[in-house]
Design a protein around this motif. Structure first.
Motif, PDB file in Angstrom:
ATOM      1  N   SER A  10       1.237  -1.100  -0.401  1.00  0.00           N
ATOM      2  CA  SER A  10       0.104   0.022   0.164  1.00  0.00           C
ATOM      3  C   SER A  10       0.829   1.428   0.015  1.00  0.00           C
ATOM      4  CB  SER A  10      -0.892  -0.449   1.483  1.00  0.00           C
ATOM      5  OG  SER A  10      -0.062   0.154   1.822  1.00  0.00           O
ATOM      6  N   ARG A  11       0.682   2.190  -0.978  1.00  0.00           N
ATOM      7  CA  ARG A  11       1.262   3.258  -0.328  1.00  0.00           C
ATOM      8  C   ARG A  11       0.504   4.653   0.508  1.00  0.00           C
ATOM      9  NH1 ARG A  11       1.597   5.031  -7.066  1.00  0.00           N
ATOM     10  NH2 ARG A  11       3.044   2.557  -7.748  1.00  0.00           N
ATOM     11  N   LYS A  12       1.108   4.713   1.290  1.00  0.00           N
ATOM     12  CA  LYS A  12       1.339   6.278   1.841  1.00  0.00           C
ATOM     13  C   LYS A  12       0.780   7.147   1.163  1.00  0.00           C
ATOM     14  CE  LYS A  12       2.458   3.803   6.229  1.00  0.00           C
ATOM     15  NZ  LYS A  12       3.413   4.209   6.867  1.00  0.00           N
ATOM     16  N   LYS A  13      -0.123   7.508   1.443  1.00  0.00           N
ATOM     17  CA  LYS A  13      -0.525   9.308   0.235  1.00  0.00           C
ATOM     18  C   LYS A  13       0.658  10.280   1.132  1.00  0.00           C
ATOM     19  CE  LYS A  13      -5.026   8.293  -1.273  1.00  0.00           C
ATOM     20  NZ  LYS A  13      -6.103   8.907  -1.844  1.00  0.00           N
ATOM     21  N   ARG A  14       0.353  10.935   0.480  1.00  0.00           N
ATOM     22  CA  ARG A  14       1.505  11.848   1.598  1.00  0.00           C
ATOM     23  C   ARG A  14       1.381  13.130   1.516  1.00  0.00           C
ATOM     24  NH1 ARG A  14       7.796   9.672   0.835  1.00  0.00           N
ATOM     25  NH2 ARG A  14       7.754  11.755   0.037  1.00  0.00           N
ATOM     26  N   LEU A  15       1.312  14.040   2.056  1.00  0.00           N
ATOM     27  CA  LEU A  15       0.693  15.179   1.640  1.00  0.00           C
ATOM     28  C   LEU A  15       2.377  16.264   0.692  1.00  0.00           C
ATOM     29  CD1 LEU A  15      -1.111  17.585   2.584  1.00  0.00           C
ATOM     30  CD2 LEU A  15       0.521  17.802   4.419  1.00  0.00           C
ATOM     31  N   ASN A  16       1.303  16.963   0.133  1.00  0.00           N
ATOM     32  CA  ASN A  16       2.206  17.738  -1.388  1.00  0.00           C
ATOM     33  C   ASN A  16       2.080  18.918  -0.357  1.00  0.00           C
ATOM     34  OD1 ASN A  16       3.396  18.259  -3.378  1.00  0.00           O
ATOM     35  ND2 ASN A  16       2.151  17.843  -4.790  1.00  0.00           N
TER      36      ASN A  16
END
Length: 115
Positions: A10-16
């Protein structure tokens, strides 16, 4: 046969962080709109209240002027005497009061009494 599905990592959504200033700016603008809207509503209510108070002041000044005119008239002894004679039926000492026993005359718009 069942195929086992391999779980994809799973890819963690990181804050852009490149969009963070834009997001903060939009939040700041929303805050300003909310605060300004409340202030504009309060200003509108105050203007309406002021207009009502000015209208009431105008009415009261006109009424006050009428009362002052009555005071000026009543300070004249002749006018005061005439008013006492008309409204209160007062007479000077030694005068004979005359009472009018006939009913008041009818004007052109009043109907004659039915017999």
């Amino acid at each position: 046969m069942k195929r086992s599905r391999a779980k994809k990592p799973s890819r963690k959504k990181r804050l852009n962080y490149g969009r963070l200033p834009v997001l903060l700016f939009v939040l700041f603008l929303a805050y300003l709109v909310i605060v300004a809207g409340g202030q504009l509503r309060q200003l509108w209510v105050m203007k309406r209240t002021l207009a009502q108070a000015e209208e009431e002041l105008k009415t009261l000044k006109a009424h006050n002027q009428q009362l002052w005119e009555k005071v000026q008239v009543l300070q004249n002894p002749g006018a005061l005497e005439q008013l006492a004679r008309q409204r209160l039926g007062m007479v000077k000492p030694g005068e004979v009061p005359v009472l009018n026993s006939s009913p008041p005359s009818q004007g052109p718009n009043q109907a004659a009494p039915k017999e």
